[in-house]
Design a protein around this motif. Structure first.
Motif, short mmCIF file in Angstrom:
data_model
loop_
_atom_site.label_atom_id
_atom_site.label_comp_id
_atom_site.label_asym_id
_atom_site.label_seq_id
_atom_site.Cartn_x
_atom_site.Cartn_y
_atom_site.Cartn_z
N ASP A 90 49.38 17.97 10.39
CA ASP A 90 49.95 16.82 11.11
C ASP A 90 48.86 15.89 11.65
N ASN A 91 47.63 16.33 11.54
CA ASN A 91 46.52 15.50 12.02
C ASN A 91 46.26 14.38 11.00
N ARG A 92 46.19 13.13 11.48
CA ARG A 92 46.04 12.02 10.54
C ARG A 92 44.57 11.72 10.22
N ALA A 93 43.63 12.43 10.88
CA ALA A 93 42.20 12.15 10.62
C ALA A 93 41.89 12.42 9.15
N ARG A 94 41.21 11.47 8.51
CA ARG A 94 40.84 11.65 7.10
C ARG A 94 39.57 12.47 6.97
N VAL A 95 38.61 12.21 7.88
CA VAL A 95 37.33 12.94 7.83
C VAL A 95 37.01 13.48 9.22
N LEU A 96 36.28 14.58 9.25
CA LEU A 96 35.93 15.20 10.53
C LEU A 96 34.50 15.71 10.45
N PRO A 97 33.79 15.67 11.59
CA PRO A 97 32.49 16.33 11.61
C PRO A 97 32.73 17.84 11.72
N MET A 98 31.78 18.64 11.30
CA MET A 98 31.95 20.09 11.43
C MET A 98 30.60 20.75 11.69
N ARG A 99 30.57 21.54 12.76
CA ARG A 99 29.40 22.36 13.04
C ARG A 99 29.88 23.79 13.17
N ALA A 100 29.16 24.71 12.55
CA ALA A 100 29.57 26.11 12.58
C ALA A 100 28.33 26.98 12.46
N PRO A 101 28.40 28.20 13.01
CA PRO A 101 27.23 29.08 12.98
C PRO A 101 26.64 29.26 11.59
N ASP A 102 27.47 29.39 10.57
CA ASP A 102 26.95 29.66 9.22
C ASP A 102 26.94 28.45 8.30
N GLY A 107 34.79 32.81 3.08
CA GLY A 107 36.14 32.26 3.05
C GLY A 107 36.23 30.81 3.47
N HIS A 108 35.08 30.10 3.50
CA HIS A 108 35.17 28.66 3.80
C HIS A 108 35.43 27.91 2.51
N THR A 109 36.05 26.77 2.66
CA THR A 109 36.20 25.84 1.54
C THR A 109 36.04 24.45 2.13
N ALA A 110 35.61 23.46 1.29
CA ALA A 110 35.13 22.19 1.83
C ALA A 110 34.19 22.57 2.99
N SER A 111 34.29 21.93 4.16
CA SER A 111 33.50 22.44 5.31
C SER A 111 34.41 23.05 6.36
N PHE A 112 35.45 23.72 5.88
CA PHE A 112 36.34 24.45 6.79
C PHE A 112 35.71 25.83 7.02
N PHE A 113 34.73 25.88 7.94
CA PHE A 113 33.99 27.12 8.17
C PHE A 113 34.65 27.96 9.27
N PRO A 114 34.61 29.29 9.11
CA PRO A 114 35.04 30.14 10.22
C PRO A 114 34.23 29.75 11.47
N GLY A 115 34.89 29.60 12.59
CA GLY A 115 34.18 29.25 13.83
C GLY A 115 33.77 27.79 13.91
N GLY A 116 34.22 26.96 12.98
CA GLY A 116 33.86 25.54 12.99
C GLY A 116 34.42 24.83 14.22
N ASP A 117 33.63 23.90 14.77
CA ASP A 117 34.05 23.27 16.03
C ASP A 117 35.27 22.35 15.87
N HIS A 118 35.56 21.89 14.65
CA HIS A 118 36.75 21.07 14.44
C HIS A 118 37.68 21.71 13.41
N LEU A 119 37.60 23.04 13.30
CA LEU A 119 38.36 23.72 12.25
C LEU A 119 39.88 23.52 12.42
N ALA A 120 40.37 23.73 13.63
CA ALA A 120 41.82 23.64 13.84
C ALA A 120 42.32 22.24 13.49
N GLU A 121 41.58 21.22 13.93
CA GLU A 121 41.98 19.84 13.61
C GLU A 121 41.94 19.59 12.10
N ALA A 122 40.90 20.12 11.46
CA ALA A 122 40.73 19.88 10.02
C ALA A 122 41.87 20.50 9.22
#
Ligand code: 6PG
Length: 237
Positions: free
Chosen positions: A161-173, A142-157
């Motif tokens: 309302d978050n203005r960040a254009r890009v985010l780093p993402m680390r996730a177990p899978d 169920g991930h899309t782009a790098s919006f992974f379940p359990g991702g360390d910046h998932l909520a921000e991504a």
């Protein structure tokens, strides 16, 4: 064709027909953008699904020299690595007629996505957004782009309302560290596609849209339930 509120699905019995139909549709949109604005911007996913679509799109006749292409997300590996989405785009999309397009990579060569973030952000900030088209894929989790379940910046991504254009993402899978456009940046687009194959993903998408079972928490649900941009699914078995 089936339609549910903001999500329209085009189902094909042959995957070659799916790839061809999406390539034609995107090419038409790029041509229309060039005619109207003189430039066109496209963001695509990596992974294995888009290869045939990229091959078809690369042969479409249009003024590719005025088209900018970037990625919705990238694995933080060198662009010579087999897992690099930039490499996939270089070898399958930036070929034939589309070899003239300008590619804007997310990978910067820095040791980690956090270190390359400002430069990647500046590259996206420099694009004449909105995108003309964004093409997403989806994983079995169920991930899309790098919006992974359990991702360390998932909520921000996913936070619109978050203005960040890009985010780093680390996730177990996720395999390696990643960099991803934020959901709000992906939704800065004139059109949004989800290219998926297989019955498992079709069922997963239906569950995610309806919020059933485990799919209720799948990141792709954020794309399916937002109301800013209609989602057009291209599916084949
Ligand atoms: C990536 C992607 C990712 C992809 C899905 C589906 O870099 O991994 O951009 O979001 O679209 O993982 O991947 P497949 O097409 O390989 O199933």
């Amino acid at each position: 064709m089936t339609s549910h509120l903001n999500v329209t699905t085009h189902s094909f019995t042959e995957c070659q027909a799916q790839a061809a139909a999406l390539a034609e549709r995107i090419a038409e949109q790029l041509r229309a953008a060039l005619a109207k604005r003189g430039t066109a911007v496209l963001a695509v996913s990596g992974g294995s699904t888009p290869k045939d679509f990229f091959g078809r799109l690369s042969r479409e006749k249009l003024d590719w020299a005025r088209v900018q292409i970037t990625l919705v997300d990238e694995r933080w590996v060198a662009d010579t690595d087999e897992r690099s989405n930039a490499r996939l785009v270089q070898t399958t999309l930036l070929q034939h007629a589309a070899a003239a397009a300008q590619f804007i990579p997310l990978y910067t060569g820095d040791a980690a996505p956090e270190a390359g973030l400002a430069r990647a952000d500046a590259r996206i900030a420099a694009l004449p957004l909105p995108f003309d088209a964004v093409v997403l894929g989806m994983g079995d989790d169920g991930h899309t782009a790098s919006f992974f379940p359990g991702g360390d910046h998932l909520a921000e991504a996913l936070d619109l309302d978050n203005r960040a254009r890009v985010l780093p993402m680390r996730a177990p899978d996720a395999g390696e560290p990643r960099i991803t456009l934020s959901l709000s940046t992906l939704l800065e687009t004139r059109s949004l596609y989800l290219l998926v194959t297989g019955e498992k993903k079709r069922d997963l998408l239906a569950d995610a849209r309806l919020g059933l079972g485990a799919a209720r928490d799948y990141p792709v649900r954020a794309v399916l339930t937002q109301q800013r941009v209609p989602v057009v699914v291209y599916w084949c078995p």
